[in-house]
Design a protein around this motif. Structure first.
Motif, PDB file in Angstrom:
ATOM      1  N   GLN A 120      -0.986  -5.094   5.097  1.00 19.53           N
ATOM      2  CA  GLN A 120      -0.172  -4.727   3.934  1.00 19.53           C
ATOM      3  C   GLN A 120       1.204  -4.211   4.360  1.00 19.53           C
ATOM      4  O   GLN A 120       1.385  -3.680   5.462  1.00 19.53           O
ATOM      5  CB  GLN A 120      -0.866  -3.620   3.118  1.00 19.53           C
ATOM      6  CG  GLN A 120      -2.261  -3.917   2.633  1.00 19.53           C
ATOM      7  CD  GLN A 120      -3.338  -3.372   3.549  1.00 19.53           C
ATOM      8  OE1 GLN A 120      -3.164  -3.311   4.766  1.00 19.53           O
ATOM      9  NE2 GLN A 120      -4.466  -2.973   2.966  1.00 19.53           N
TER      10      GLN A 120
ATOM     11  N   LYS B 295      -2.567  -5.696  -4.815  1.00 18.92           N
ATOM     12  CA  LYS B 295      -2.965  -6.860  -4.033  1.00 18.92           C
ATOM     13  C   LYS B 295      -2.335  -8.185  -4.448  1.00 18.92           C
ATOM     14  O   LYS B 295      -2.367  -9.146  -3.688  1.00 18.92           O
ATOM     15  CB  LYS B 295      -4.494  -7.018  -4.105  1.00 18.92           C
ATOM     16  CG  LYS B 295      -5.268  -5.851  -3.511  1.00 18.92           C
ATOM     17  CD  LYS B 295      -6.766  -6.131  -3.541  1.00 18.92           C
ATOM     18  CE  LYS B 295      -7.562  -5.031  -2.867  1.00 18.92           C
ATOM     19  NZ  LYS B 295      -9.006  -5.346  -2.810  1.00 18.92           N
TER      20      LYS B 295
ATOM     21  N   TRP C 194      -3.491   0.451  -3.395  1.00 23.87           N
ATOM     22  CA  TRP C 194      -3.288  -0.864  -2.804  1.00 23.87           C
ATOM     23  C   TRP C 194      -3.126  -1.883  -3.922  1.00 23.87           C
ATOM     24  O   TRP C 194      -4.053  -2.171  -4.663  1.00 23.87           O
ATOM     25  CB  TRP C 194      -4.480  -1.206  -1.920  1.00 23.87           C
ATOM     26  CG  TRP C 194      -4.430  -2.537  -1.224  1.00 23.87           C
ATOM     27  CD1 TRP C 194      -3.380  -3.394  -1.126  1.00 23.87           C
ATOM     28  CD2 TRP C 194      -5.517  -3.143  -0.507  1.00 23.87           C
ATOM     29  NE1 TRP C 194      -3.732  -4.508  -0.406  1.00 23.87           N
ATOM     30  CE2 TRP C 194      -5.032  -4.383  -0.010  1.00 23.87           C
ATOM     31  CE3 TRP C 194      -6.840  -2.760  -0.250  1.00 23.87           C
ATOM     32  CZ2 TRP C 194      -5.849  -5.239   0.721  1.00 23.87           C
ATOM     33  CZ3 TRP C 194      -7.630  -3.616   0.489  1.00 23.87           C
ATOM     34  CH2 TRP C 194      -7.149  -4.834   0.977  1.00 23.87           C
TER      35      TRP C 194
ATOM     36  N   LEU D  58       0.842  -1.186   0.000  1.00 25.07           N
ATOM     37  CA  LEU D  58       0.000   0.000   0.000  1.00 25.07           C
ATOM     38  C   LEU D  58       0.881   1.241   0.000  1.00 25.07           C
ATOM     39  O   LEU D  58       1.724   1.409   0.881  1.00 25.07           O
ATOM     40  CB  LEU D  58      -0.899  -0.020   1.238  1.00 25.07           C
ATOM     41  CG  LEU D  58      -1.828   1.170   1.474  1.00 25.07           C
ATOM     42  CD1 LEU D  58      -2.845   1.304   0.345  1.00 25.07           C
ATOM     43  CD2 LEU D  58      -2.550   1.011   2.815  1.00 25.07           C
TER      44      LEU D  58
ATOM     45  N   LEU E  19      -7.658   4.200  -3.179  1.00 29.41           N
ATOM     46  CA  LEU E  19      -8.403   4.431  -1.950  1.00 29.41           C
ATOM     47  C   LEU E  19      -8.443   5.927  -1.648  1.00 29.41           C
ATOM     48  O   LEU E  19      -7.381   6.563  -1.549  1.00 29.41           O
ATOM     49  CB  LEU E  19      -7.736   3.707  -0.778  1.00 29.41           C
ATOM     50  CG  LEU E  19      -7.483   2.198  -0.947  1.00 29.41           C
ATOM     51  CD1 LEU E  19      -6.706   1.654   0.253  1.00 29.41           C
ATOM     52  CD2 LEU E  19      -8.786   1.445  -1.124  1.00 29.41           C
TER      53      LEU E  19
ATOM     54  N   GLU F  86      -8.627   1.162   6.026  1.00 30.75           N
ATOM     55  CA  GLU F  86      -7.584   0.136   5.988  1.00 30.75           C
ATOM     56  C   GLU F  86      -6.593   0.315   7.138  1.00 30.75           C
ATOM     57  O   GLU F  86      -6.284  -0.631   7.864  1.00 30.75           O
ATOM     58  CB  GLU F  86      -6.843   0.169   4.647  1.00 30.75           C
ATOM     59  CG  GLU F  86      -7.627  -0.401   3.496  1.00 30.75           C
ATOM     60  CD  GLU F  86      -7.946  -1.872   3.670  1.00 30.75           C
ATOM     61  OE1 GLU F  86      -7.099  -2.617   4.218  1.00 30.75           O
ATOM     62  OE2 GLU F  86      -9.053  -2.278   3.269  1.00 30.75           O
ATOM     63  N   ILE F  87      -6.060   1.531   7.267  1.00 32.82           N
ATOM     64  CA  ILE F  87      -5.096   1.838   8.324  1.00 32.82           C
ATOM     65  C   ILE F  87      -5.465   3.209   8.892  1.00 32.82           C
ATOM     66  O   ILE F  87      -5.437   4.219   8.174  1.00 32.82           O
ATOM     67  CB  ILE F  87      -3.647   1.845   7.794  1.00 32.82           C
ATOM     68  CG1 ILE F  87      -3.307   0.500   7.148  1.00 32.82           C
ATOM     69  CG2 ILE F  87      -2.662   2.141   8.922  1.00 32.82           C
ATOM     70  CD1 ILE F  87      -1.925   0.422   6.559  1.00 32.82           C
TER      71      ILE F  87
ATOM     72  N   VAL G 124      -8.798   4.710   2.720  1.00 24.81           N
ATOM     73  CA  VAL G 124      -7.470   4.387   3.234  1.00 24.81           C
ATOM     74  C   VAL G 124      -7.478   4.384   4.756  1.00 24.81           C
ATOM     75  O   VAL G 124      -6.815   3.559   5.394  1.00 24.81           O
ATOM     76  CB  VAL G 124      -6.394   5.338   2.656  1.00 24.81           C
ATOM     77  CG1 VAL G 124      -6.428   6.712   3.300  1.00 24.81           C
ATOM     78  CG2 VAL G 124      -5.000   4.726   2.823  1.00 24.81           C
TER      79      VAL G 124
ATOM     80  N   TRP H 273      -5.760  -2.038  10.074  1.00 23.29           N
ATOM     81  CA  TRP H 273      -4.669  -2.773   9.418  1.00 23.29           C
ATOM     82  C   TRP H 273      -4.963  -4.269   9.360  1.00 23.29           C
ATOM     83  O   TRP H 273      -4.068  -5.105   9.473  1.00 23.29           O
ATOM     84  CB  TRP H 273      -3.345  -2.503  10.117  1.00 23.29           C
ATOM     85  CG  TRP H 273      -2.134  -2.547   9.235  1.00 23.29           C
ATOM     86  CD1 TRP H 273      -2.044  -3.021   7.959  1.00 23.29           C
ATOM     87  CD2 TRP H 273      -0.819  -2.091   9.574  1.00 23.29           C
ATOM     88  NE1 TRP H 273      -0.764  -2.891   7.483  1.00 23.29           N
ATOM     89  CE2 TRP H 273       0.011  -2.317   8.464  1.00 23.29           C
ATOM     90  CE3 TRP H 273      -0.265  -1.515  10.719  1.00 23.29           C
ATOM     91  CZ2 TRP H 273       1.366  -1.989   8.461  1.00 23.29           C
ATOM     92  CZ3 TRP H 273       1.075  -1.184  10.715  1.00 23.29           C
ATOM     93  CH2 TRP H 273       1.887  -1.422   9.601  1.00 23.29           C
ATOM     94  N   SER H 274      -6.207  -4.628   9.150  1.00 24.73           N
ATOM     95  CA  SER H 274      -6.588  -6.039   9.177  1.00 24.73           C
ATOM     96  C   SER H 274      -6.016  -6.821   8.005  1.00 24.73           C
ATOM     97  O   SER H 274      -5.863  -8.045   8.085  1.00 24.73           O
ATOM     98  CB  SER H 274      -8.110  -6.174   9.203  1.00 24.73           C
ATOM     99  OG  SER H 274      -8.689  -5.610   8.036  1.00 24.73           O
ATOM    100  N   HIS H 275      -5.700  -6.139   6.890  1.00 22.39           N
ATOM    101  CA  HIS H 275      -5.135  -6.848   5.742  1.00 22.39           C
ATOM    102  C   HIS H 275      -3.611  -6.933   5.785  1.00 22.39           C
ATOM    103  O   HIS H 275      -2.998  -7.560   4.923  1.00 22.39           O
ATOM    104  CB  HIS H 275      -5.592  -6.174   4.434  1.00 22.39           C
ATOM    105  CG  HIS H 275      -7.047  -6.392   4.141  1.00 22.39           C
ATOM    106  ND1 HIS H 275      -8.001  -5.409   4.307  1.00 22.39           N
ATOM    107  CD2 HIS H 275      -7.722  -7.492   3.721  1.00 22.39           C
ATOM    108  CE1 HIS H 275      -9.190  -5.882   3.980  1.00 22.39           C
ATOM    109  NE2 HIS H 275      -9.046  -7.148   3.631  1.00 22.39           N
TER     110      HIS H 275
END
Length: 464
Positions: free
Chosen positions: A287, A186, A184, A136, A165, A173-174, A170, A283-285
């Motif tokens: 990156q 992927k 992002w 990201l 994003l 995401e974070i 964004v 920040w669940s993904h």
């Protein structure tokens, strides 16, 4: 605020988090005799290990010897953030900048490189805590959003699974107040534990029959006509081909440093975050993250939910790879300040580790290949901080050059041209000090800094 940040650094261990573990493999014996080999690899970092492995995968019958001055992963390969991607030229924008004619081929080669990277992890069961949440790039200023849109369009043009994003997306995401937008990417991008990767590659190399000697410094190369003789303090190796995988340490030939400069990268590791702290940042993904500041910061999560946070380049006179200033806590205060600006909700969190590492910076900001002794010797380096996965590609191309450039890719511009030269000392040190100061203050103060950075960019460094 300064007092709080100093407290956050008060109990740090001044060693790389990645290397602070009891299960590191024992060092191999020091070379204490003369050997003959088909290929000598100098350097036990990622480029050297990937070079030795790929040479044996291509020709299992050949004899490969690898020598390392210290121990495997003790240099740059045990110190980076550990973000990996399909890019082999320091990002898509940089690849388009330096090799617009080769970009389609480089994109294909980058995909092939990561598939080979993944296949090796799988085939040899290398557990390097790999996570594939993508990478990201985040804008930290409204003025940077347009450039992110252009970056997104480039990703789409070349077939990447990338999404743009906006600020709300964004932040979903974070959760950082600094982030204005993001791109992002992927597909087969993510993070690894770099030391565990290096230790795994060392195991693979030994399994394939590579002879590895640690604590074995190259002291000189002698051209014997059809072969090279490498001298070490207590032994020697004779081989018709030599891969110099010395990167920021630029050993093997005095001219390497004309195009590579060792700059310092600062890195911090936090203590593990609690469940509540993780919830506060999202920040669940998971990156790998880069921001768009002129003096860039990057970050990623570890398996036990520490945040690795790096950036803040510096330069030591003559490219000293381990200057004493690296062990002074004040050196890391600006990086700690940037961390808490990024995550103010984590105020009170402590850092467990602080370290620096050498980056092999070139004006191209990407790997290049220097040929010596009628191409019996090839140096591959200059990744400029993006070599964790690109080093596999760099090693592969270097091996092909040593074999006579038999593949089409080894005859493309990226493999046959060189980055611009870098001025010698003391001009190198003086220019670096002015440039680092300009990088630190350009976003806030402007003034003379922008013209200076544009001048540096004209030399090849994409800084402005």
């Amino acid at each position: 605020m300064t007092k709080v940040r100093s407290k956050a650094l008060a109990d740090v261990t001044m060693t790389p988090f990645w290397l602070d573990r009891p299960d590191a493999p024992e060092a191999r014996e020091r070379l204490a005799r003369h050997l003959n080999a088909d290929l000598l690899v100098v350097g036990g970092g990622f480029t050297g290990l990937w070079g030795a492995i790929q040479a044996k995968q291509r020709q299992p019958e050949i004899d490969v010897v690898l020598i390392e001055k210290g121990s495997v992963a003790n240099g740059a390969s045990g110190r980076p953030g550990g973000v990996v991607s399909t890019s082999v030229m320091h990002g898509l924008s940089n690849a388009v900048r330096i090799f617009p004619k080769d970009i389609a081929a480089l994109e294909k080669l980058g995909q092939e490189n990561m598939h080979g990277f993944l296949a090796t992890l799988d085939e040899h069961a290398i557990d390097c805590h790999a996570e594939w949440g993508g990478e990201l790039t985040v804008a930290v200023d409204d003025a940077h959003i347009e450039a992110l849109h252009e970056e997104h369009e480039l990703h789409l043009k070349y077939g990447h699974q990338a999404v743009f994003l906006d600020q709300s997306a964004v932040r979903a995401e974070i959760n950082s107040p600094r982030y204005k937008a993001g791109v992002w990417s992927k597909h087969i991008c993510g993070t690894v534990h770099p030391a565990l990767l290096a230790f795994g590659l060392k195991r693979v190399a030994l399994t394939l029959g590579v002879r590895i000697f640690e604590n074995t410094e190259l002291t000189g190369l002698e051209d014997l006509g059809d072969r090279m003789k490498a001298h070490t303090p207590s032994g020697s190796v004779t081989a018709p081909k030599v891969l110099l995988a010395t990167n920021a340490f630029v050993s093997g030939h005095r001219k390497i440093k004309n195009r590579v400069v060792a700059v310092r990268d600062r890195v911090l590791a936090t203590e593990p975050l609690s469940a509540d702290q993780m919830a506060s940042i999202g920040w669940s993904h998971r990156q790998g993250v880069y921001d768009t500041r002129t003096q860039m910061n990057y970050m990623r999560l570890t398996k036990d939910n520490r945040i690795i946070f790096g950036g803040r380049l510096a330069y030591a006179f003559a490219g000293d790879p381990f200057p004493s200033v690296d062990r002074e806590l004040d050196t890391y205060e600006p990086l700690a300040a940037a961390f808490f600006d990024t995550f103010p909700q984590l105020e009170g969190l402590r850092f467990s580790h602080a370290w620096s590492g050498p980056i092999d910076l070139s004006t191209r900001m990407a790997v290049h290949f220097q040929r010596y002794h009628d191409e019996k010797v090839v140096y591959a380096g200059g990744y400029s901080g993006f070599g964790v996965s690109a080093s596999r590609f760099g090693a592969r191309i270097a091996l092909d050059i040593l074999d006579g450039s038999k593949t089409p890719e080894s005859r493309l511009d990226f493999a046959t041209s060189l980055p611009n030269t870098i001025p010698p000392e003391p001009f190198r040190w003086l220019g670096a000090q002015i440039t680092m100061y300009a990088l630190d203050t350009a976003d806030k103060s402007g003034g003379w800094r922008r013209p200076w950075l544009k001048m540096v960019s004209a030399m090849g460094f994409p800084l402005s």
